[in-house]
Design a protein around this motif. Structure first.
Motif, PDB file in Angstrom:
ATOM      1  N   SER A 162       0.812  -1.220   0.000  1.00  0.00           N
ATOM      2  CA  SER A 162       0.000   0.000   0.000  1.00  0.00           C
ATOM      3  C   SER A 162       0.844   1.268   0.000  1.00  0.00           C
ATOM      4  O   SER A 162       0.292   2.366  -0.028  1.00  0.00           O
ATOM      5  N   PHE A 163       2.178   1.125   0.056  1.00  0.00           N
ATOM      6  CA  PHE A 163       3.049   2.288   0.218  1.00  0.00           C
ATOM      7  C   PHE A 163       4.139   2.305  -0.847  1.00  0.00           C
ATOM      8  O   PHE A 163       4.394   1.305  -1.522  1.00  0.00           O
ATOM      9  N   GLY A 164       4.802   3.458  -0.936  1.00  0.00           N
ATOM     10  CA  GLY A 164       6.071   3.507  -1.628  1.00  0.00           C
ATOM     11  C   GLY A 164       7.115   2.853  -0.736  1.00  0.00           C
ATOM     12  O   GLY A 164       7.141   3.091   0.468  1.00  0.00           O
ATOM     13  N   VAL A 165       7.973   2.025  -1.295  1.00  0.00           N
ATOM     14  CA  VAL A 165       8.954   1.267  -0.516  1.00  0.00           C
ATOM     15  C   VAL A 165      10.354   1.751  -0.858  1.00  0.00           C
ATOM     16  O   VAL A 165      10.737   1.836  -2.031  1.00  0.00           O
ATOM     17  N   VAL A 195       9.936  -3.335   6.014  1.00  0.00           N
ATOM     18  CA  VAL A 195      10.381  -2.480   4.917  1.00  0.00           C
ATOM     19  C   VAL A 195      10.361  -1.028   5.392  1.00  0.00           C
ATOM     20  O   VAL A 195       9.724  -0.693   6.389  1.00  0.00           O
ATOM     21  N   PHE A 196      11.071  -0.189   4.662  1.00  0.00           N
ATOM     22  CA  PHE A 196      10.988   1.254   4.850  1.00  0.00           C
ATOM     23  C   PHE A 196       9.869   1.761   3.945  1.00  0.00           C
ATOM     24  O   PHE A 196       9.982   1.724   2.720  1.00  0.00           O
ATOM     25  N   ALA A 197       8.766   2.217   4.532  1.00  0.00           N
ATOM     26  CA  ALA A 197       7.652   2.738   3.742  1.00  0.00           C
ATOM     27  C   ALA A 197       7.722   4.259   3.705  1.00  0.00           C
ATOM     28  O   ALA A 197       8.051   4.906   4.709  1.00  0.00           O
ATOM     29  N   SER A 198       7.410   4.813   2.553  1.00  0.00           N
ATOM     30  CA  SER A 198       7.347   6.264   2.435  1.00  0.00           C
ATOM     31  C   SER A 198       6.130   6.789   3.186  1.00  0.00           C
ATOM     32  O   SER A 198       5.026   6.258   3.060  1.00  0.00           O
ATOM     33  N   MET A 199       6.311   7.843   3.962  1.00  0.00           N
ATOM     34  CA  MET A 199       5.221   8.483   4.692  1.00  0.00           C
ATOM     35  C   MET A 199       4.499   9.515   3.834  1.00  0.00           C
ATOM     36  O   MET A 199       3.540  10.141   4.292  1.00  0.00           O
ATOM     37  N   GLY A 200       4.965   9.699   2.593  1.00  0.00           N
ATOM     38  CA  GLY A 200       4.359  10.715   1.742  1.00  0.00           C
ATOM     39  C   GLY A 200       4.792  12.122   2.087  1.00  0.00           C
ATOM     40  O   GLY A 200       4.151  13.086   1.649  1.00  0.00           O
ATOM     41  N   GLY A 259       6.946   7.951  17.544  1.00  0.00           N
ATOM     42  CA  GLY A 259       6.917   7.264  16.270  1.00  0.00           C
ATOM     43  C   GLY A 259       5.538   6.863  15.795  1.00  0.00           C
ATOM     44  O   GLY A 259       5.415   6.113  14.830  1.00  0.00           O
ATOM     45  N   TYR A 260       4.488   7.415  16.423  1.00  0.00           N
ATOM     46  CA  TYR A 260       3.124   7.067  15.991  1.00  0.00           C
ATOM     47  C   TYR A 260       2.820   7.720  14.648  1.00  0.00           C
ATOM     48  O   TYR A 260       2.998   8.920  14.466  1.00  0.00           O
ATOM     49  N   TRP A 261       2.336   6.912  13.715  1.00  0.00           N
ATOM     50  CA  TRP A 261       1.921   7.397  12.389  1.00  0.00           C
ATOM     51  C   TRP A 261       0.897   6.428  11.839  1.00  0.00           C
ATOM     52  O   TRP A 261       1.107   5.204  11.862  1.00  0.00           O
ATOM     53  N   ARG A 262      -0.227   6.932  11.397  1.00  0.00           N
ATOM     54  CA  ARG A 262      -1.258   6.068  10.841  1.00  0.00           C
ATOM     55  C   ARG A 262      -1.739   6.614   9.504  1.00  0.00           C
ATOM     56  O   ARG A 262      -2.110   7.792   9.393  1.00  0.00           O
ATOM     57  N   ASP A 263      -1.727   5.744   8.509  1.00  0.00           N
ATOM     58  CA  ASP A 263      -2.364   6.038   7.231  1.00  0.00           C
ATOM     59  C   ASP A 263      -3.821   5.606   7.367  1.00  0.00           C
ATOM     60  O   ASP A 263      -4.117   4.413   7.446  1.00  0.00           O
ATOM     61  N   VAL A 264      -4.731   6.571   7.440  1.00  0.00           N
ATOM     62  CA  VAL A 264      -6.136   6.244   7.689  1.00  0.00           C
ATOM     63  C   VAL A 264      -6.914   6.211   6.369  1.00  0.00           C
ATOM     64  O   VAL A 264      -7.991   6.774   6.248  1.00  0.00           O
ATOM     65  N   GLY A 265      -6.362   5.489   5.413  1.00  0.00           N
ATOM     66  CA  GLY A 265      -6.948   5.471   4.081  1.00  0.00           C
ATOM     67  C   GLY A 265      -8.063   4.481   3.884  1.00  0.00           C
ATOM     68  O   GLY A 265      -8.710   4.480   2.834  1.00  0.00           O
TER      69      GLY A 265
END
Length: 405
Positions: A162-165, A195-200, A259-265
Motif C-alpha cells: 500500500s506504500f512507496g517502498v 520495509v521502509f515505507a514512504s510516509m508521503g 513514532g506514531y503514524w497512521r495512514d487512515v486510508g
C-alpha cells in the motif's frame, strides 16, 4: 524559518479517497473529521506550523468545498509577518485539464514557487495522523546536501504493497531504489519482514524539484506522481535520501507515543486510529500542549450528561447531550444520545442523533445521521451488510445523512 533557510510548504490535498467511502462521498479525504473536532488536514498543517514552516499552499481538487472552507476560515496566519495558509484549487494553468497526478499538481502550481522563491520546498500529504517536527528532517536534508529527502517509517512487509517502498544503501541514508506500491517488496537487510515505507512527506531543494517536474512533464509514459515518478527519477540520479522517522522527537511526547503514524486510508484503519485515542494509555494523545493539533472547534457549549447519562473511555465533543450510555467511542460536537440508548465502540460525527432505546456498536456514522428510537446498528451483521457499507473487519459505515432503517 526566521533567520534560517526559507521553506515553502505544499500540502497535497486533492485525493479522492475511494477506500474511505462513504465518508468521502461528499468531501475530499483530508476534510474528513477525525478525533471528534479535527479534520485530517489539521494534522499536517499543525506539524508544519509547529515546525516554523509558516507559508503553506494546500493543493485541492476533488470535492473540495468543505476543505477549502475549513482551511480558509480556520488557518488564518499573521499577515503582518507575511505568513499564510491558502487553499489552491485546480486552475488549469497549463491548459484545459485537471491534475494528472500529484507531480502534475505541483507543476501546474509552480507560480506559487516562483512568487515565494524558497530555498527548500516541503511537500507533505494531507491525510495521515501523526506528530512530526519537520525541522529535524530539514536539518538532515541541508547537512547532507540532498536533492530530495523522503521520510520513511518501518512497517511489516505484508502491509508494504500500500506504500512507496524505500531500499536504503549501505549508509542507511542514500536511497538505492524507490518502488511505488510493489506487489512483492524487498525486506530490509537484517530484518527481511520489515520495509521502509514512504510516509508521503518529502523535502526538496527547490531547483532540484523544479527541474524534475519539467523533466517528468516531457515524459509521455509518466504517471506524473510524486511517488511513482519524481522519487524514482531522483533515486536513479543519486539525489534522493531517506529520513528515518524513528529519529524524530516531538516535544511533550511519551515513549509510548513516539513514532506514531497512521495512514487512515481505509475504514478499518480510520476506525482503529480512533480506538488508539481512547485506550487507558492512548497510543496517540491529542492533549500534547507542547505540540498541539490546531483546529476550530466551533461555538458550542460544553457537553452535558443528564438523566443518568454516562460516557466511559470516550472522547466527547462540545455541544453533545448524553442521556444514554456511551463507551469506547468518539463523539463529535452536537451528538445527542437519548435515554436508554447505547453507543459502544463507535465513531459519531457532527450532529448525529441516537434515539431512545437505540443501539449502535462498532460503527462509523457520518454527520447528520439520525438513528430512530429502537433501531440497531452493529447487532445483526447479516442485516447490516444488506443495508450499509461494512468493511473487511466488520466496521459498519453510514454516509452523511444516510437513512437508518
Amino acid at each position: 524559518m526566521r533567520g534560517g533557510p526559507s521553506v515553502l510548504g505544499i500540502v497535497l490535498a486533492g485525493g479522492e479517497g475511494k477506500r474511505l467511502l462513504p465518508l468521502t462521498a461528499d468531501r475530499a479525504k483530508p476534510a474528513v473529521t477525525f478525533g471528534g473536532t479535527y479534520r485530517l488536514v489539521d494534522f499536517v498543517l499543525s506539524n508544519l506550523v509547529n515546525g516554523d514552516i509558516l507559508r503553506m499552499c494546500v493543493l485541492t481538487q476533488y470535492k473540495s468545498h468543505s476543505l477549502d472552507r475549513h482551511v480558509s476560515t480556520t488557518w488564518r496566519m499573521s499577515s503582518l509577518l507575511g505568513n499564510y495558509v491558502t487553499p489552491v484549487p485546480a486552475q488549469q494553468r497549463l491548459g484545459p485539464r485537471w491534475y494528472l497526478g500529484s507531480a502534475d499538481a505541483i507543476l501546474q502550481s509552480l507560480n506559487l514557487v516562483h512568487d515565494e522563491r524558497p530555498d527548500y520546498i516541503a511537500v507533505f500529504g494531507a491525510d495521515h495522523v501523526y506528530r512530526m517536527d519537520p525541522r529535524q528532517m530539514l536539518a538532515q536534508h541541508v547537512e547532507n546536501g540532498a536533492g530530495a529527502t523522503v521520510a520513511g517509517i518501518r512497517v511489516p512487509r505484508a502491509e508494504a504493497s500500500s506504500f512507496g517502498v524505500i531500499t536504503p544503501g549501505a549508509d542507511g541514508v542514500q536511497v538505492e531504489r524507490f518502488l511505488e506500491k510493489p506487489a512483492d517488496p524487498p525486506g530490509l537487510p537484517g530484518d527481511p519482514e520489515q520495509v521502509f515505507a514512504s510516509m508521503g512527506n518529502y523535502l526538496f531543494t527547490t531547483k532540484v524539484l523544479v527541474d524534475a517536474l519539467h523533466r517528468d512533464a516531457e515524459d509521455e509514459n509518466s504517471v506524473h506522481d510524486m511517488g511513482g515518478s519524481i522519487l524514482p527519477m531522483l533515486t536513479e540520479r543519486g539525489m534522493a535520501q531517506v529520513y528515518d522517522f524513528r529519529n524524530n522527537h516531538v516535544p511533550g511526547e511519551s515513549a509510548r507515543q513516539h513514532g506514531y503514524w497512521r495512514d487512515v486510508g481505509t475504514l478499518d484503519s480510520y476506525y482503529d486510529a480512533h480506538m488508539d485515542l481512547i485506550s487507558p494509555q492512548p497510543e496517540f494523545d491529542l492533549d500534547n500542549r507542547r505540540w498541539p493539533i490546531y483546529t476550530h472547534p466551533g461555538q458550542l457549549p460544553p457537553a452535558r450528561f443528564v438523566a443518568g447519562g454516562i460516557a466511559t473511555d470516550s472522547v466527547v465533543g462540545p455541544g453533545c447531550v448524553i442521556r444514554g450510555q456511551v463507551s469506547r467511542s468518539v463523539l463529535s460536537p452536537g451528538v445527542v444520545v437519548a435515554e436508554g440508548a447505547m453507543v459502544q465502540g463507535s465513531v459519531l460525527h457532527h450532529n448525529v442523533r441516537v434515539g431512545r432505546g437505540a443501539v449502535v456498536r462498532g460503527s462509523i456514522l457520518d454527520k447528520n445521521v439520525d438513528v430512530p428510537p429502537g433501531a440497531t446498528i452493529g447487532v445483526n451483521p447479516g442485516r447490516d451488510r444488506e443495508l450499509y457499507t461494512v468493511s473487511k473487519n466488520g466496521v459498519i459505515a453510514l454516509g452523511k445523512g444516510q437513512r437508518v432503517v
